[in-house]
Design a protein around this motif. Structure first.
Motif, mmCIF file in Angstrom:
data_model
loop_
_atom_site.group_PDB
_atom_site.id
_atom_site.type_symbol
_atom_site.label_atom_id
_atom_site.label_comp_id
_atom_site.label_asym_id
_atom_site.label_seq_id
_atom_site.Cartn_x
_atom_site.Cartn_y
_atom_site.Cartn_z
ATOM 1 N N TYR A 99 1.173 -1.349 -0.260
ATOM 2 C CA TYR A 99 -0.064 -0.187 0.408
ATOM 3 C C TYR A 99 0.617 1.186 -0.173
ATOM 4 N N TYR A 129 -10.653 3.293 -0.596
ATOM 5 C CA TYR A 129 -10.754 3.006 0.545
ATOM 6 C C TYR A 129 -11.739 4.484 0.912
ATOM 7 N N ASN A 170 -15.310 4.776 3.082
ATOM 8 C CA ASN A 170 -16.147 5.079 4.339
ATOM 9 C C ASN A 170 -16.732 6.023 4.270
#
Length: 170
Positions: A27, A82, A86
C-alpha cells in the motif's frame, strides 16, 4: 522481458513492515491527496510466519505479485476506494432509519423514515459501489497472479499459495 517491463516504472519499496496480523500486501502511505496525485511511500507488509519454509523462487513470485500492484497503480486506486467507501458508509449510517431505534413503534414519522427514497437510493448505490470495486480488485489480484506465474513459473506460484495458506492456518 516481463520482469523488465513490469519493474521499469517501479521505485524500490520504501519500508517493509513485519506485522503480527496474518496479511501480506502493499500500500501507499501518506495523505489521501498526496497519494492520489504524487504517490506515497511504498510499503510492503509481511506477516513473518507466512514466509516459513518458502524457497527463493516462491519468495520471488510473491514479490513479483506485490510489485505488479505498484506497477498497475492498484495502490493509488486503493487509497481512493478506501476513503470513498468509508464516506459512503458514514453517510448511509447517518441517515434516519426506523429499525435503528430499539424502542420504535409505528407512527407517521417511522413510516416516513421507512419510505425515505434517499435512504434506498444511497443503500443501492453503496451496494453497487462495493460490488464494482471488489470486482475490479479481484481482477487486479488475478492479473498479479498471472504475472507472478509468467515470471517464476506455475510450480513456484502454486507452492507459494499452498505454503502461505498452510502457514496462515497454523
Amino acid at each position: 522481458e516481463i520482469a523488465v517491463e513490469m519493474l521499469k516504472d517501479n521505485e524500490p519499496i520504501d519500508k517493509i513492515i513485519i506485522t503480527p496480523n496474518p496479511n501480506m500486501g502493499v500500500y501507499l502511505e501518506w495523505s489521501f491527496i498526496r497519494t492520489m496525485f504524487w504517490g506515497g511511500k511504498r510499503i510492503l507488509q509481511i506477516w513473518l510466519p507466512s514466509l516459513h519454509n518458502l524457497t527463493i523462487d516462491e519468495l520471488k513470485a510473491i514479490l513479483a505479485h506485490e510489485y505488479w500492484h505498484f506497477s498497475n497503480k492498484d495502490t493509488q486506486w486503493l487509497s481512493f476506494t478506501y476513503v470513498m467507501g468509508n464516506s459512503l458508509i458514514s453517510a448511509k449510517n447517518s441517515m434516519p432509519w426506523p429499525s435503528q431505534h430499539k424502542d420504535w413503534e409505528w407512527s407517521l414519522v417511522t413510516l416516513i423514515m421507512a419510505l425515505n427514497p434517499a435512504y434506498w437510493i444511497l443503500s443501492l448505490y453503496v451496494r453497487l459501489y462495493f460490488f464494482i470495486t471488489n470486482w475490479f480488485s479481484r481482477i487486479g489480484e488475478v492479473k498479479a497472479d498471472v504475472s507472478a506465474m509468467q515470471l517464476y513459473g506455475g510450480k513456484a506460484f502454486r507452492d507459494w499459495l499452498l505454503k502461505i495458506s498452510m502457514n496462515d492456518l497454523i
